[in-house]
Structures are given as structure tokens and as C-alpha cells.
Design an enzyme around this catalytic site. Structure first.
Site, short mmCIF file in Angstrom:
data_model
loop_
_atom_site.label_atom_id
_atom_site.label_comp_id
_atom_site.label_asym_id
_atom_site.label_seq_id
_atom_site.Cartn_x
_atom_site.Cartn_y
_atom_site.Cartn_z
N ASP A 14 28.93 1.86 46.51
CA ASP A 14 28.09 2.41 47.52
C ASP A 14 27.91 3.71 47.36
O ASP A 14 27.75 4.75 48.33
CB ASP A 14 28.61 1.96 48.76
N GLY A 16 25.28 5.23 46.05
CA GLY A 16 23.76 5.62 46.31
C GLY A 16 23.23 5.30 44.76
O GLY A 16 22.18 5.84 44.53
N LYS A 17 23.83 4.30 43.90
CA LYS A 17 23.09 3.95 42.90
C LYS A 17 21.52 3.49 42.82
O LYS A 17 20.96 3.83 42.07
CB LYS A 17 24.04 2.92 42.24
N ALA A 40 26.77 -6.76 45.04
CA ALA A 40 26.17 -5.50 45.19
C ALA A 40 25.19 -5.43 46.40
O ALA A 40 24.53 -6.54 46.93
CB ALA A 40 25.39 -5.20 43.90
N GLY A 41 24.88 -4.24 46.76
CA GLY A 41 23.83 -3.87 48.13
C GLY A 41 23.42 -2.53 47.53
O GLY A 41 23.89 -1.56 47.93
N HIS A 42 22.08 -2.55 47.00
CA HIS A 42 21.67 -1.17 46.47
C HIS A 42 20.37 -0.62 47.48
O HIS A 42 19.43 -1.58 47.31
CB HIS A 42 21.34 -1.45 45.08
N THR A 43 20.39 0.20 48.21
CA THR A 43 19.37 0.73 49.06
C THR A 43 18.30 1.57 48.51
O THR A 43 18.81 2.76 47.91
CB THR A 43 19.93 1.19 50.32
N THR A 246 36.94 -5.94 42.03
CA THR A 246 36.05 -7.22 41.85
C THR A 246 36.38 -7.71 40.40
O THR A 246 37.44 -7.08 39.70
CB THR A 246 34.60 -6.33 41.89
N ARG A 310 29.83 -4.66 57.20
CA ARG A 310 31.23 -4.02 57.60
C ARG A 310 31.30 -2.71 57.68
O ARG A 310 30.71 -1.91 56.68
CB ARG A 310 32.15 -4.51 56.58
N SER A 418 21.77 14.55 45.79
CA SER A 418 21.05 13.92 46.89
C SER A 418 21.28 14.25 48.02
O SER A 418 22.28 14.52 48.59
CB SER A 418 21.43 12.20 46.43
P1 GDP Z 1 24.84 1.66 46.15
O1 GDP Z 1 25.56 0.33 46.37
O2 GDP Z 1 25.56 2.53 45.23
O3 GDP Z 1 23.20 1.46 45.67
O4 GDP Z 1 24.82 2.32 47.50
P2 GDP Z 1 24.31 1.64 49.07
O5 GDP Z 1 22.74 1.57 49.16
O6 GDP Z 1 25.00 0.48 49.36
O7 GDP Z 1 24.93 2.63 49.93
C1 GDP Z 1 24.34 4.04 50.21
C2 GDP Z 1 23.66 4.39 51.25
O8 GDP Z 1 23.64 5.70 51.54
C3 GDP Z 1 22.52 3.74 51.55
O9 GDP Z 1 22.32 3.27 52.86
C4 GDP Z 1 21.38 4.84 51.16
O10 GDP Z 1 20.12 4.77 51.81
C5 GDP Z 1 22.19 5.99 51.70
N1 GDP Z 1 21.91 7.26 50.77
C6 GDP Z 1 21.92 7.29 49.59
N2 GDP Z 1 21.82 8.59 49.18
C7 GDP Z 1 21.91 9.32 50.15
C8 GDP Z 1 21.91 10.66 50.53
O11 GDP Z 1 21.80 11.73 49.74
N3 GDP Z 1 21.89 11.13 51.93
C9 GDP Z 1 22.05 10.06 52.77
N4 GDP Z 1 22.44 10.47 54.08
N5 GDP Z 1 22.24 8.86 52.62
C10 GDP Z 1 22.09 8.44 51.40
P1 IMO Z 2 27.61 -2.04 45.40
O1 IMO Z 2 27.27 -2.41 43.97
C1 IMO Z 2 31.38 -1.65 47.66
C2 IMO Z 2 34.32 -5.01 47.13
C3 IMO Z 2 34.57 -5.64 48.26
C4 IMO Z 2 36.10 -6.18 48.18
C5 IMO Z 2 36.08 -6.22 46.47
C6 IMO Z 2 35.90 -7.37 46.12
O2 IMO Z 2 26.93 -2.23 46.48
O3 IMO Z 2 28.48 -0.58 45.22
P2 IMO Z 2 34.10 -9.32 45.58
O4 IMO Z 2 32.80 -9.86 46.46
O5 IMO Z 2 33.45 -8.56 44.45
O6 IMO Z 2 35.02 -10.27 44.93
O7 IMO Z 2 34.84 -8.24 46.38
O8 IMO Z 2 34.99 -5.49 45.99
N1 IMO Z 2 32.95 -4.70 46.64
C7 IMO Z 2 32.15 -3.66 46.86
N2 IMO Z 2 32.25 -2.57 47.71
N3 IMO Z 2 30.34 -1.79 47.04
C8 IMO Z 2 29.95 -2.84 46.37
O9 IMO Z 2 28.89 -3.00 45.57
C9 IMO Z 2 30.68 -3.98 46.17
N4 IMO Z 2 31.15 -5.08 45.59
C10 IMO Z 2 32.23 -5.71 45.73
O10 IMO Z 2 34.21 -5.28 49.49
O11 IMO Z 2 36.72 -5.06 48.72
MG MG Z 3 26.26 -0.76 48.11
#
Ligand code: GDP
Ligand code: IMO
Ligand code: MG
Length: 432
Positions: A14, A16-17, A40-43, A246, A310, A418
Site C-alpha cells: 500500500d 501507492g504503487k 492487491a488493491g492499487h488505487t 504473502t 481494514r 507524491s
Molecule cells: P498500493 O497498493 O501500493 O497501490 O497502494 P493503495 O492504493 O492500496 O494505498 C495507497 C492509498 O494512498 C490510496 O488510497 C491512494 O489513493 C493514496 N495515495 C497515494 N499517494 C498518495 C499521496 O501522495 N498522498 C495521499 N494523501 N494519498 C496518497
Molecule cells: P498491495 O499490492 C498490504 C497482507 C495481508 C496479510 C498478508 C498475507 O495493495 O500493496 P494474503 O492474502 O496475501 O495471504 O495475505 O499480506 N497483504 C497486503 N497488505 N497490501 C497488499 O497488497 C497486500 N496483500 C497482502 O494483509 O497480512
Molecule cells: Mg494496496
């Protein structure tokens, strides 16, 4: 021949990928995911649109770019179908520019039940899995009994599928469960399975490829490729905070096995970290804050999981972990995200060393669960709003000092900063 660039997370995910891949996509021809799956959840945020991707690469909003789901990725067809639907609702036509490796493995409904059963069996020691079936599916891949995308085209597909399902149901029984006791995304097993089987038809509308040839040919033809990581280095199956990890190699090495790229063809490696640190799920987190500062980071940074909702655990930036991740990944360019979240902090702390058994170290111990006392360096906060800033020079001096001390300690150049979730709020910093 071109080399493939890599973008991945250096912390616990998470970082910010999704946002940064979307920002860099115009510089590339192809974006390829190499590991992970719907955990994964990439925003991505731009022009008032906010979108979360799970399996699909973050270049998908750029119609002129190709997106590849590589062999190292796990596909859950029903989640994939939902993702496709969500993209189409936003006017994207993923059938035009998304290609799927025939060798990517499939997550079935029974893999997801096994994930739940494994977590239940662990009790207090549970990993905090996203329950998307990741662990059991990679287990089957390694045990050489998995199902791959290419298998769904075989005449004996259903036989193969049923054999694996029967094995899973036997395994569940041995763990003391009967499949009627589980709900998957609020549905009974039977209902989910029937939707899952139907969703294979959506998957079949995509072009299945031998992605290793596709990508190597593209490099030979001078195309530029960016590999998009999921999770983060501290969740890596070999080097992360095992067993709270993971089930895939989230580090640069995963690009070689997850896309079929030779190590000599790896180019730049963009390593992402937040200006602080978060973790979702269980497991050690040396710099975690349990006080109001942690709450402030969580509220200001909106630190709630993109996939599961969560609350994310929050703490100060952890330099020993960051150094370790830079070493493992061969990071050439650091990207520091979510800097704006600390705009209103009087003091910003940076853990520069661990104290273990009275000894100071910058190395990650065998077991991160050991009693670790983080040693902090204090930085004065920058106490200002960063809205509208587009050049590094215009950032407040205290923030520049903070960034430069990250560079100094890691020995890696910070290339991108960022300052909001939006695509447009991204600062490119020149090398000194
Ligand atoms: P990822 O899994 O690495 O792609 O990251 P996520 O999307 O799970 O979590 C990053 C969160 O931070 C998302 O809600 C993004 O929209 C947000 N985000 C990304 N870059 C920035 C930043 O520079 N500032 C703020 N405030 N939010 C950011
Ligand atoms: P992105 O790509 C944050 C964490 C889970 C758990 C552990 C194992 O959005 O950064 P799994 O479902 O893979 O068996 O879970 O890894 N986890 C993550 N935490 N960002 C993620 O992906 C994650 N993918 C898995 O919360 O602790
Ligand atoms: Mg994520």
C-alpha cells in the site's frame, strides 16, 4: 535490446504503487504484473475518478498502452470479471489492451475456502490474510497440481477442475470443516462456484498469450516495459517478516520468474515507500505507534485497506527495513509517497537503527518478532500545506531535509515525491 524497468513496494504494501504506475505509464509501452493476485488493491485517482485495481495492471486507463497479467500472477476469474465490469462502467475497453498469460494460475472457490480454514486453524497466530485464496493457490502451484489459464481451453478441463476440487474438499474435511459452513463474499459455496464457472467465459474473451515470448520480443523490438509489483518487500515469502508474509516473491527477483525476464535485462528499479510506514494484517512492525500519533497518521492518510477496508496499523518510517529492501531489490530510484499526510506534524521521527539485546544494529534480524527497540532520529516538521507545489525546489526546507536524509542513509536517490492521491500531484526530483 531494451531492459525492463520495475516498480515495487519496499514496506508492507500500500505504498501507492497504483498511483505511481499510472503516472509513469505514458513513458512506457507495456505495463506487466508479475506476482500476487486479488490480495492487491492499487488505487488510481485522476480527473475526479477514483478506481481500485486488484489483478489488472495499473496502466489500463491508458488506451494506447498494453497491459499484461504475467505467469507469476494468480487470477480469480469471478473477481476478474467484476474488475472488468467496473472498468467498462468507467468507459475503459480492457479487451483491447489487456493480455493474459496462459501460465498464470487460477484461484478457485475451494482455494478461498481453504484460505479461511487455514486462518481459522491458526487462531491467535493468524496471518490476517485477505482471504482471496492466495496461500492455497501458490501452494498448489508449487505442489504441481495447480490449474492454469491455458487449462480452461482443454477438452479435459472440467475433469481437472473436479479432481482438484475433490482434493480440496477432502482436505477441508480433514481440518474439521464441511464446505457448507463457509460463505465466500456472502454467498454459499454452491452459489459462488456456479458464478465462478460462468465467469470463465469472461476470461475467455481476452487474448491468452505466452507472455515470456511476448515481453522478450517487445524488448527486442525496442518497446519499453514497466513491471508492476504487488504487496511489498517486507511481505516477501523469503525475505519478509515470515511467517507473516504473502506467498510470492514480491522483490525484483519475482520479475524474472513471474514474467520470464533474464536478470541481465532488468533496468531501473523504482522502490516505493511512504514518508511513514503502515501494515495491514498481523505480524511484527517495529516502528508501530499505538498512540494518538498513530491515529493521526491513520485518519489523515485514510489508512484503511483498499481491498478489505481494514484499518491499517501506522508507525514512523523504518530505515533498517528500507535499507534491507533497497539491497534486496537493487533499487535505483526511490519514490516517497504520502508526504502530505505529515504536513501538520511538529516532529517527524525516523527509525535509523534497532536495539536488540542491548546492541544497536541496522540489520534485519532472523526473527522480526524479537524484542526490538527502535532508535529514532527526530526531524522538525514542515508544518505547511503542499497543495499546488510542482517543483522540488518549492517544497518547504524541513521536508527537503527529511527527503535528503532518507537519500543519505539509504544511499539511493529519491526520484519522485507524491503529495496527494491524484495523478497530477507528483513531483519529479532531479539527480544531484
Ligand atoms: P498500493 O497498493 O501500493 O497501490 O497502494 P493503495 O492504493 O492500496 O494505498 C495507497 C492509498 O494512498 C490510496 O488510497 C491512494 O489513493 C493514496 N495515495 C497515494 N499517494 C498518495 C499521496 O501522495 N498522498 C495521499 N494523501 N494519498 C496518497
Ligand atoms: P498491495 O499490492 C498490504 C497482507 C495481508 C496479510 C498478508 C498475507 O495493495 O500493496 P494474503 O492474502 O496475501 O495471504 O495475505 O499480506 N497483504 C497486503 N497488505 N497490501 C497488499 O497488497 C497486500 N496483500 C497482502 O494483509 O497480512
Ligand atoms: Mg494496496
Amino acid at each position: 535490446m531494451n531492459k525492463i524497468d520495475v516498480l515495487l513496494g519496499l514496506q508492507w504494501g500500500d505504498e501507492g504503487k497504483g498511483k505511481i504506475v499510472d503516472v509513469l505509464t505514458p513513458q512506457y509501452d507495456i505495463i506487466a504484473r508479475f506476482q500476487g493476485g486479488p490480495n492487491a488493491g492499487h488505487t488510481l485517482e485522476f480527473k475526479g475518478i477514483k478506481h481500485i485495481l486488484n489483478i489488472i495492471p495499473s496502466g489500463i486507463f491508458h488506451a494506447d498502452k498494453q497491459n499484461i497479467i504475467g505467469n507469476g500472477v494468480l487470477i480469480e476469474p469471478l473477481i476478474f470479471e467484476r474488475e472488468i465490469k467496473g472498468l467498462k462502467e468507467k468507459g475503459v475497453s480492457p479487451n483491447d489492451n489487456l493480455f493474459v498469460s496462459k501460465k498464470a494460475h487460477l484461484i478457485t472457490a475451494s482455494h478461498r475456502m481453504l484460505d479461511m480454514a487455514n486462518e481459522l486453524a491458526k487462531g491467535q497466530e493468524k496471518i490476517g490474510s485477505t482471504l482471496k485464496g492466495i496461500g492455497p493457490t501458490y501452494t498448489d502451484k508449487i505442489a504441481r497440481v495447480g490449474l492454469r489459464v491455458g487449462d480452461i481451453l482443454r477438452s479435459d478441463w472440467l475433469e481437472k477442475y473436479n479432481d482438484l476440487k475433490e482434493n480440496h474438499l477432502r482436505l477441508l474435511k480433514s481440518l474439521g470443516h464441511d464446505f457448507s459452513s463457509f460463505k465466500i463474499d456472502e454467498m454459499s459455496y454452491e452459489e459462488y462456484e456456479s458464478k465462478w464457472l460462468k465467469s470463465l467465459e469472461t476470461l475467455k474473451t481476452f487474448r491468452f498469450i505466452n507472455s515470456e515470448y511476448f515481453l522478450n520480443d517487445a524488448l527486442k523490438n525496442g518497446q519499453k516495459i514497466l513491471a508492476e509489483g504487488a504487496q511489498g518487500s517486507m511481505l516477501d515469502i523469503d525475505f519478509g517478516s515470515y511467517p507473516f508474509v504473502t506467498s510470492s516473491n514480491t522483490i525484483t527477483a519475482g520479475v524474472c520468474s513471474g514474467l520470464g525476464i533474464a536478470p541481465s535485462n532488468i533496468g531501473r528499479v523504482f522502490g516505493l515507500c511512504k514518508a511513514y510506514c503502515t501494515r495491514v494484517g498481523s505480524g511484527p512492525f517495529p516502528t508501530e505507534l499505538f498512540d494518538e500519533t498513530g491515529d493521526k497518521l491513520r485518519q489523515t492518510g485514510r489508512e484503511f485497506g483498499s481491498t478489505t477496508g481494514r484499518p491499517r496499523r501506522c508507525g514512523w518510517i523504518d530505515i533498517p527495513a528500507l535499507n534491507y529492501a533497497c539491497m534486496l531489490n537493487g533499487v535505483t530510484d526511490l519514490v516517497v509517497t504520502k508526504v502530505d499526510v505529515m504536513n501538520d506534524f511538529d516532529v517527524v521521527k525516523m527509525c535509523t537503527q534497532y536495539k536488540i539485546d542491548g546492541k544497536e544494529t541496522i540489520q534485519i534480524p532472523f526473527d522480526l518478532n524479537e524484542k526490538i527497540e527502535p532508535i529514532f532520529q527526530q526531524h522538525q516538521g514542515w508544518k505547511s500545506n503542499l497543495d499546488g507545489i510542482s517543483s522540488y525546489n518549492d517544497l518547504p526546507n524541513q521536508l527537503k531535509k527529511y527527503i535528503e536524509s532518507i537519500e543519505e542513509i539509504t544511499g539511493v536517490n529519491v526520484a519522485i515525491i507524491s503529495i496527494s492521491p491524484d495523478r497530477k500531484d507528483t513531483i519529479f526530483k532531479m539527480k544531484k
